[in-house]
Design an enzyme around this catalytic site. Sequence first.
Site, PDB file in Angstrom:
ATOM      1  N   LYS A  85      50.520  50.579  43.391  1.00 25.38           N
ATOM      2  CA  LYS A  85      49.237  51.182  43.642  1.00 25.38           C
ATOM      3  C   LYS A  85      49.534  51.366  44.573  1.00 25.38           C
ATOM      4  O   LYS A  85      48.263  53.100  44.864  1.00 25.38           O
ATOM      5  CB  LYS A  85      48.302  49.813  43.243  1.00 25.38           C
ATOM      6  CG  LYS A  85      47.689  49.988  41.773  1.00 25.38           C
ATOM      7  CD  LYS A  85      47.369  48.370  41.406  1.00 25.38           C
ATOM      8  CE  LYS A  85      47.225  47.807  40.233  1.00 25.38           C
ATOM      9  NZ  LYS A  85      46.193  46.515  39.306  1.00 25.38           N
ATOM     10  N   GLN A 117      44.060  41.431  41.841  1.00 31.64           N
ATOM     11  CA  GLN A 117      44.937  41.540  41.181  1.00 31.64           C
ATOM     12  C   GLN A 117      44.939  40.014  39.856  1.00 31.64           C
ATOM     13  O   GLN A 117      45.127  39.078  40.719  1.00 31.64           O
ATOM     14  CB  GLN A 117      46.255  41.918  41.611  1.00 31.64           C
ATOM     15  CG  GLN A 117      47.681  42.375  41.062  1.00 31.64           C
ATOM     16  CD  GLN A 117      47.802  43.636  39.905  1.00 31.64           C
ATOM     17  OE1 GLN A 117      47.357  44.358  40.663  1.00 31.64           O
ATOM     18  NE2 GLN A 117      48.238  43.181  38.346  1.00 31.64           N
ATOM     19  N   ASP A 143      38.087  48.639  38.430  1.00 32.19           N
ATOM     20  CA  ASP A 143      39.416  48.478  37.199  1.00 32.19           C
ATOM     21  C   ASP A 143      37.590  48.222  36.156  1.00 32.19           C
ATOM     22  O   ASP A 143      38.434  47.939  35.341  1.00 32.19           O
ATOM     23  CB  ASP A 143      39.262  46.854  37.656  1.00 32.19           C
ATOM     24  CG  ASP A 143      40.987  46.487  38.224  1.00 32.19           C
ATOM     25  OD1 ASP A 143      40.993  47.680  37.553  1.00 32.19           O
ATOM     26  OD2 ASP A 143      41.285  45.516  38.295  1.00 32.19           O
TER      27      ASP A 143
END
Length: 286
Positions: free
Chosen positions: A51, A95, A118
Amino acid sequence: MKILDGKAVSLKVKESVKVRAEELKKFGVEPTLAVILVGEDKASQTYVRAKEKACNEYGIKSVAHRLRENTTQAELLALINVLNLDDSIHGILVQLPLPKHIDTNTILATIDPAKDVDGFHAVNVGKLVSGLGGFVPCTPLGVMEILKEYGIEVAGLNAVVIGRSNIVGKPMANLLLNASATVTVTHSKTKNLKEVCKNADLIVAAIGKPFFLKADMVKDGAVVVDVGINRLDDGRLVGDVDFDEVAPKCSYITPVPGGVGPMTIAMLLNNTILATQAKIASHKRA
């Protein structure tokens, strides 16, 4: 049979991100994504590095917060609250998975929905279910982008989603429903799964079991999208679909690797640009 090339589609999305990022920088705004990694999980470390690399390549500033394994929930919540209030941060990503002593739902609920790139916050989930926009989880959003790029009209199709996770299965079903498909969600308790799948025009496999979908579960001409990424003992990456067996029956199919996988980071970058643009728009209205 035609291969749905997620790698090519992801590159197109990322090039668009780069152009829009440069436009934003002309107005003095640098799109910025904060990524929080707690602990030493090897897969998570790999994802975070990927990322960061993509952000740097396509014009988004990446700010990584790598925290020790024994970081307390209170410490993590405090960091998220700081990032929520920081106007220079446009997207926040925690994460997953988190260490077991931290409650994932509490953490996700603390992220500002306007920075939840997200798409896991309950506000964004509710907007998706209601067809009101908001941020959508990146993997299912990437599936929709692939279908759109290849001109596959979803409206009216009988679609089967295999898997009901909050990250892929449920949002995938809602995206397809919002696009006017007739959607069936299947899972470990589904009876007559083979028969359900055989009636599908479109199958999205997201169950996390290598080679789960076989040729006798797929009708001729179906579109098959494989979200699964499974590493075998010999090191190979394979999907949830038995590709060699299923592909000859399909009109379109995604490979693994090179199908849905590359789209996840591409859509994360795209969501970060959208979050940045929305922030600018809100300042103009204020």
